[in-house]
Design an enzyme around this catalytic site. Sequence first.
Site, short mmCIF file in Angstrom:
data_model
loop_
_atom_site.label_atom_id
_atom_site.label_comp_id
_atom_site.label_asym_id
_atom_site.label_seq_id
_atom_site.Cartn_x
_atom_site.Cartn_y
_atom_site.Cartn_z
N SER A 90 -6.53 25.04 -1.69
CA SER A 90 -5.56 24.34 -2.54
C SER A 90 -4.26 24.30 -1.74
O SER A 90 -3.54 25.28 -1.69
CB SER A 90 -5.33 25.10 -3.86
OG SER A 90 -6.52 25.24 -4.57
N LYS A 165 -4.70 18.65 -7.43
CA LYS A 165 -5.01 20.06 -7.69
C LYS A 165 -3.75 20.82 -8.14
O LYS A 165 -3.80 21.65 -9.05
CB LYS A 165 -5.58 20.70 -6.41
CG LYS A 165 -5.82 22.19 -6.48
CD LYS A 165 -6.92 22.55 -7.48
CE LYS A 165 -7.03 24.07 -7.62
NZ LYS A 165 -8.00 24.45 -8.64
N LYS A 234 1.70 30.02 -5.93
CA LYS A 234 1.75 29.13 -4.75
C LYS A 234 1.47 27.68 -5.16
O LYS A 234 2.15 26.76 -4.75
CB LYS A 234 0.73 29.64 -3.72
CG LYS A 234 0.46 28.79 -2.51
CD LYS A 234 -0.78 27.92 -2.61
CE LYS A 234 -2.09 28.62 -2.84
NZ LYS A 234 -3.26 27.76 -2.93
P1 NDP Z 1 -9.44 34.95 -1.45
O1 NDP Z 1 -8.17 35.69 -1.28
O2 NDP Z 1 -10.52 35.52 -2.28
O3 NDP Z 1 -10.06 34.62 0.00
C1 NDP Z 1 -9.27 34.13 1.04
C2 NDP Z 1 -10.14 33.91 2.25
O4 NDP Z 1 -9.35 33.39 3.30
C3 NDP Z 1 -10.77 35.20 2.78
O5 NDP Z 1 -12.01 34.88 3.34
C4 NDP Z 1 -9.77 35.62 3.84
O6 NDP Z 1 -10.33 36.41 4.86
C5 NDP Z 1 -9.38 34.28 4.42
N1 NDP Z 1 -8.06 34.29 5.04
C6 NDP Z 1 -6.91 34.70 4.49
N2 NDP Z 1 -5.89 34.49 5.34
C7 NDP Z 1 -6.43 33.97 6.48
C8 NDP Z 1 -5.90 33.58 7.72
N3 NDP Z 1 -4.59 33.64 7.96
N4 NDP Z 1 -6.75 33.11 8.67
C9 NDP Z 1 -8.09 33.02 8.41
N5 NDP Z 1 -8.64 33.37 7.24
C10 NDP Z 1 -7.83 33.84 6.28
O7 NDP Z 1 -8.99 33.50 -1.97
P2 NDP Z 1 -9.80 32.49 -2.93
O8 NDP Z 1 -11.17 32.28 -2.40
O9 NDP Z 1 -9.56 32.88 -4.33
O10 NDP Z 1 -8.91 31.17 -2.68
C11 NDP Z 1 -9.06 30.36 -1.51
C12 NDP Z 1 -8.39 29.01 -1.82
O11 NDP Z 1 -9.05 28.42 -2.93
C13 NDP Z 1 -6.90 29.16 -2.20
O12 NDP Z 1 -6.18 28.06 -1.70
C14 NDP Z 1 -6.94 29.15 -3.73
O13 NDP Z 1 -5.70 28.70 -4.27
C15 NDP Z 1 -8.10 28.19 -3.98
N6 NDP Z 1 -8.81 28.33 -5.26
C16 NDP Z 1 -9.15 29.56 -5.78
C17 NDP Z 1 -9.83 29.63 -7.00
C18 NDP Z 1 -10.25 30.93 -7.62
O14 NDP Z 1 -10.63 30.94 -8.81
N7 NDP Z 1 -10.21 32.07 -6.90
C19 NDP Z 1 -10.18 28.41 -7.75
C20 NDP Z 1 -9.85 27.18 -7.06
C21 NDP Z 1 -9.16 27.16 -5.89
P3 NDP Z 1 -10.45 38.02 4.71
O15 NDP Z 1 -11.80 38.26 4.11
O16 NDP Z 1 -10.32 38.53 6.10
O17 NDP Z 1 -9.32 38.47 3.81
#
Ligand code: NDP
Length: 289
Positions: A90, A165, A234
């Site tokens: 997002s 979104k 965010k």
């Molecule tokens: P999480 O915090 O659960 O996961 C984040 C992921 O991104 C992890 O795999 C993490 O790796 C990785 N990551 C974080 N920072 C970096 C970086 N700098 N470089 C590479 N990889 C990175 O987040 P969500 O899955 O909840 O959310 C992901 C996206 O989806 C966001 O933009 C969120 O707003 C959106 N979203 C979330 C929803 C939800 O219900 N959770 C619903 C709809 C959209 P590591 O395992 O190493 O931490």
Amino acid sequence: MKAAFIGLGAMGYPIAGHLAKKFPTSVWNRTFSKAETHAKQYGSQAVHFNQVAAADVIFSCVPVSRDVDNLAQELLPKLRAGTIWVDHTSGEPELARKTAAMLAEKGVRYLDAPLSGGVAGAEKGLVTVMVGGAEEGLEAVRPLLETYAAKIVHVGPVGAGHAVKAINNGLLAAHILLLAEGLSALVKQGVSGKLALEVINASSGRSNVSENLFPARVITRAFPRTFALGLLAKDLGIAMSVLQQAAVPAPLLRLTREIYQLAALELGKDVDHVEAAKLAERWAGVEIR
Ligand code: NDP
């Protein structure tokens, strides 16, 4: 078509799982052990970061657009013309346009394709995808998206998916606050929150928040962590830039953003987004039950 998935978080992990059941899928995650676990669970292949570039379609689902842009920059020398990058983060329309332009110089097409439906939707393979970017790019990747999406809508050029979104999540945030304020007032006057919800859910004030989130998370006091409050805050910041660009008054959305900034300060960024309801509970001195 070979797929590669970057970012196995709350959303990416199950989504990449559905993909891997139907298409050869490589996975990479910053914490690499998650990629290895994913490979064991779904038959995907855990690869080193540079190997992601060998895929025909690269997916990303990370917290913010800055992360996506950094990853794209790092991968740039390895990327091949004809690759399509589908970004499920997002994110921010403006930064996405810059990332898309950078990728286009290598002949890589970028689609911003944020998801809705939450972790439950991702696990069931029933998310909604809102896509910005070239329509023929979307048509090329549609069969892959269909492995986990119930609805796929092309909403405009690059950045349009992120904009839709952000506004959707502004509405989600506002609904949580509104319902928490209203129910807190009722509970303070001796009405059961559960019964009030039963009425609202059979009436015109109902929403996904009242029908699904509050019964399962607030009334039960379970507050499972599926979507971080910091990530919703965010998204509200992104919604503000959408409003700014459109140059329209939108007092309710702007106030919602202010309150979520306070909520993230008071409750912490890592709590679940629905815990924002606790602000209204504190103001009223009650718990919604
Ligand atoms: P999480 O915090 O659960 O996961 C984040 C992921 O991104 C992890 O795999 C993490 O790796 C990785 N990551 C974080 N920072 C970096 C970086 N700098 N470089 C590479 N990889 C990175 O987040 P969500 O899955 O909840 O959310 C992901 C996206 O989806 C966001 O933009 C969120 O707003 C959106 N979203 C979330 C929803 C939800 O219900 N959770 C619903 C709809 C959209 P590591 O395992 O190493 O931490």
